[in-house]
Design a protein around this motif. Sequence first.
Motif, mmCIF file in Angstrom:
data_model
loop_
_atom_site.group_PDB
_atom_site.id
_atom_site.type_symbol
_atom_site.label_atom_id
_atom_site.label_comp_id
_atom_site.label_asym_id
_atom_site.label_seq_id
_atom_site.Cartn_x
_atom_site.Cartn_y
_atom_site.Cartn_z
ATOM 1 N N ALA A 241 0.952 -1.315 -0.037
ATOM 2 C CA ALA A 241 -0.061 0.111 0.090
ATOM 3 C C ALA A 241 0.938 1.253 -0.092
ATOM 4 O O ALA A 241 1.802 1.246 0.888
ATOM 5 C CB ALA A 241 -0.684 -0.066 1.388
ATOM 6 N N LYS A 242 0.402 2.045 -0.675
ATOM 7 C CA LYS A 242 1.374 3.400 -1.125
ATOM 8 C C LYS A 242 0.231 4.636 -1.483
ATOM 9 O O LYS A 242 -0.500 4.276 -2.524
ATOM 10 C CB LYS A 242 2.458 3.129 -1.902
ATOM 11 C CG LYS A 242 3.580 4.335 -1.931
ATOM 12 C CD LYS A 242 4.901 3.927 -2.698
ATOM 13 C CE LYS A 242 5.445 5.195 -2.815
ATOM 14 N NZ LYS A 242 7.053 5.026 -3.424
ATOM 15 N N THR A 243 0.817 5.765 -1.164
ATOM 16 C CA THR A 243 -0.077 6.864 -1.614
ATOM 17 C C THR A 243 0.963 7.684 -2.501
ATOM 18 O O THR A 243 2.105 7.866 -2.128
ATOM 19 C CB THR A 243 -0.717 7.893 -0.514
ATOM 20 O OG1 THR A 243 -1.531 7.195 0.136
ATOM 21 C CG2 THR A 243 -1.283 9.020 -1.098
ATOM 22 N N VAL A 244 0.433 8.122 -3.568
ATOM 23 C CA VAL A 244 1.472 8.597 -4.749
ATOM 24 C C VAL A 244 0.797 9.971 -5.288
ATOM 25 O O VAL A 244 -0.515 10.156 -5.274
ATOM 26 C CB VAL A 244 1.901 7.941 -5.973
ATOM 27 C CG1 VAL A 244 2.842 6.693 -5.377
ATOM 28 C CG2 VAL A 244 0.867 7.499 -6.836
ATOM 29 N N THR A 245 1.627 11.120 -5.569
ATOM 30 C CA THR A 245 1.002 12.131 -6.129
ATOM 31 C C THR A 245 1.443 12.424 -7.414
ATOM 32 O O THR A 245 2.458 12.314 -7.846
ATOM 33 C CB THR A 245 1.365 13.353 -5.289
ATOM 34 O OG1 THR A 245 0.948 13.495 -3.975
ATOM 35 C CG2 THR A 245 0.794 14.768 -5.832
ATOM 36 N N VAL A 246 0.393 12.618 -8.564
ATOM 37 C CA VAL A 246 0.902 12.796 -9.823
ATOM 38 C C VAL A 246 0.832 14.270 -10.171
ATOM 39 O O VAL A 246 -0.105 14.837 -10.053
ATOM 40 C CB VAL A 246 -0.433 12.201 -10.772
ATOM 41 C CG1 VAL A 246 0.110 12.527 -12.365
ATOM 42 C CG2 VAL A 246 -0.555 10.681 -10.435
ATOM 43 N N ASP A 247 2.071 14.792 -9.961
ATOM 44 C CA ASP A 247 2.200 16.288 -9.937
ATOM 45 C C ASP A 247 2.439 16.803 -11.233
ATOM 46 O O ASP A 247 3.450 17.309 -11.804
ATOM 47 C CB ASP A 247 3.745 16.525 -9.094
ATOM 48 C CG ASP A 247 3.620 17.956 -8.792
ATOM 49 O OD1 ASP A 247 2.658 18.630 -9.100
ATOM 50 O OD2 ASP A 247 4.947 18.549 -8.412
ATOM 51 N N LEU A 248 1.232 17.028 -11.994
ATOM 52 C CA LEU A 248 0.926 17.371 -13.234
ATOM 53 C C LEU A 248 0.073 18.533 -13.123
ATOM 54 O O LEU A 248 -0.891 18.496 -12.550
ATOM 55 C CB LEU A 248 0.764 16.306 -14.173
ATOM 56 C CG LEU A 248 1.482 15.404 -14.856
ATOM 57 C CD1 LEU A 248 1.115 14.367 -15.289
ATOM 58 C CD2 LEU A 248 2.613 15.983 -15.566
ATOM 59 N N PRO A 249 0.329 19.619 -14.048
ATOM 60 C CA PRO A 249 -0.782 20.769 -14.039
ATOM 61 C C PRO A 249 -2.116 20.489 -15.005
ATOM 62 O O PRO A 249 -2.119 21.124 -15.925
ATOM 63 C CB PRO A 249 0.249 22.021 -14.341
ATOM 64 C CG PRO A 249 1.097 21.213 -15.526
ATOM 65 C CD PRO A 249 1.340 19.890 -14.717
ATOM 66 N N PHE A 250 -2.551 19.497 -14.751
ATOM 67 C CA PHE A 250 -4.075 19.019 -15.413
ATOM 68 C C PHE A 250 -4.806 20.469 -15.398
ATOM 69 O O PHE A 250 -4.925 21.025 -14.543
ATOM 70 C CB PHE A 250 -4.744 18.315 -14.728
ATOM 71 C CG PHE A 250 -3.990 16.666 -14.667
ATOM 72 C CD1 PHE A 250 -3.864 16.103 -15.889
ATOM 73 C CD2 PHE A 250 -3.494 16.148 -13.359
ATOM 74 C CE1 PHE A 250 -3.214 14.796 -15.616
ATOM 75 C CE2 PHE A 250 -2.818 14.864 -13.300
ATOM 76 C CZ PHE A 250 -2.622 14.158 -14.631
ATOM 77 N N PRO A 251 -5.435 20.722 -16.772
ATOM 78 C CA PRO A 251 -6.321 21.949 -16.899
ATOM 79 C C PRO A 251 -7.526 21.553 -16.322
ATOM 80 O O PRO A 251 -7.952 20.440 -16.167
ATOM 81 C CB PRO A 251 -6.206 21.901 -18.588
ATOM 82 C CG PRO A 251 -6.148 20.457 -18.784
ATOM 83 C CD PRO A 251 -4.949 19.855 -18.010
ATOM 84 N N PRO A 252 -8.217 22.657 -16.019
ATOM 85 C CA PRO A 252 -9.592 22.506 -15.453
ATOM 86 C C PRO A 252 -10.648 21.835 -16.559
ATOM 87 O O PRO A 252 -10.323 22.090 -17.462
ATOM 88 C CB PRO A 252 -9.970 24.142 -15.284
ATOM 89 C CG PRO A 252 -8.799 24.478 -14.883
ATOM 90 C CD PRO A 252 -7.790 24.053 -15.842
ATOM 91 N N ASN A 253 -11.284 20.943 -16.111
ATOM 92 C CA ASN A 253 -12.342 20.346 -16.960
ATOM 93 C C ASN A 253 -11.659 19.562 -18.252
ATOM 94 O O ASN A 253 -12.300 19.426 -19.259
ATOM 95 C CB ASN A 253 -13.376 21.219 -17.630
ATOM 96 C CG ASN A 253 -14.396 21.701 -16.492
ATOM 97 O OD1 ASN A 253 -14.725 21.083 -15.502
ATOM 98 N ND2 ASN A 253 -14.551 23.063 -16.379
ATOM 99 N N GLY A 254 -10.497 19.137 -17.911
ATOM 100 C CA GLY A 254 -9.517 18.481 -18.912
ATOM 101 C C GLY A 254 -9.989 17.090 -19.462
ATOM 102 O O GLY A 254 -10.775 16.409 -18.665
ATOM 103 N N GLU A 255 -9.463 16.639 -20.628
ATOM 104 C CA GLU A 255 -9.835 15.283 -20.921
ATOM 105 C C GLU A 255 -9.192 14.448 -19.846
ATOM 106 O O GLU A 255 -8.198 14.417 -19.276
ATOM 107 C CB GLU A 255 -9.426 14.854 -22.375
ATOM 108 C CG GLU A 255 -7.690 14.755 -22.377
ATOM 109 C CD GLU A 255 -7.277 16.267 -22.715
ATOM 110 O OE1 GLU A 255 -5.846 16.198 -22.912
ATOM 111 O OE2 GLU A 255 -7.940 17.196 -22.723
#
Length: 433
Positions: A241-255
């Motif tokens: 078990a582990k928690t990871v952070t996807v540190d990307l600047p996803f745009p609002p309401n993006g695909e």
Amino acid sequence: MTHMIKGANAPVPAAPLRVAVGRQSVPGAPTVSAAALLLDAAGAVRGDADIVFDDRPVHPSGAVRHVGTGQGAGQLAEWLELDLLRVEADVQRVLIVGSCTDGTFGQVPGLYAQLSTFDGTIVARYAVTDATAETAFVLGELYRRHGAWRFRAVGQGYEDGLAGLTRDVGGAGAVTAVSPPAPVVPSASPAVPSGSGPVPLAGVGKAGSGGTPDVGASFEPSSWAADFFAFEPRVYRGKGAKTVTVDLPFPPNGEPVILEARTEEYHFISVKIPGREDDVFLSDLPDHYGRTLMVPNRKGGPLTLKVRNSGAWQLTVLPLSAALPLDFGTIAGSGREVFVRTGPAAELKVRAEDPYKGWFQMHYHWGDSPSDLRRPAKRLVYEWNGRRVREKVALPSGPILVTIDKSRHQWELTLDPADPSEPSRGARKAWRR
């Protein structure tokens, strides 16, 4: 890292590898196109399918893929991916080939071939220093020796281009088609492959266009993918078990993006975004591999993932442009997967087997904007307690996403042209921001 001279050879790990055919990024330099040729014991391709390049990007075994072009640090490269454990027993050598039609290799600055593992470790690099008037070039080859794989720096050029290479390995129809596209201006992203790692497909083939596109439809993957959020693949590894952070600047309401999961010991994996009712993954991976759509937050920004698996696992976050092409012909594989269809309306034959009678579910997604892709437009197949799935469904003209959302099955998809007697569903608008 092994820097190699012409004729030298070195062992390579029996692991998925990335191969760059690169050069210095200099304005006006000839365009280089990369290809992989799979050869049998006689040193010949067995057919056109054994030649993997940008127009035929996946080998039937799923072991070799052409995954696109990248630029960065003053370098420009075309990338191939190879899973040596999946290379068929009949294949003894894999040639790494370059070609150019708007110049010669003597005019290509800093030509090289580089092999690396998926964690970025470079295992071999061969820089070509003696190219002159050649227009086709075998930079290197991967070959079997005593049950293991090795890489040899070949450095053999052909002044008569692909015609000369064809005389040596056969496959005239396809080898001569391996030519560079019209020059493009790449993005400013680093020279890393845009696709995912090798995929567990038991058979991928293209049988030609087989139909007439709807007038006005947009079928070019490059224009389709250009409108999506672009980023380098992010790889996360762990155990248990582990928690990871996807540190990307996803745009609002993006695909959505693609989440690829691989496990080593145990098939079952759970991946959850905190605060959401539905899991991203909560399923078995029949071949320790699966890919699914992952929807970023409405407000955009980074994502947190909670991962559970009893052994070692790897997650890769990929842009939507890394969806596998769904073309006329047959594709076989297992578990969950994400495809893109950019051609005309077609008929999809679905065959799947699961001895445990699990769910099997498929959808397609389409819309006028990237945010429309966050939810599926239509369910194609739904089987509960589906030991055997036998369905034939209609696909509208592309571009559309096709997803296998629930599956422990081994499946086979066959795409055929739509019946011309059926009314056309019309062209879909290209997705634009």
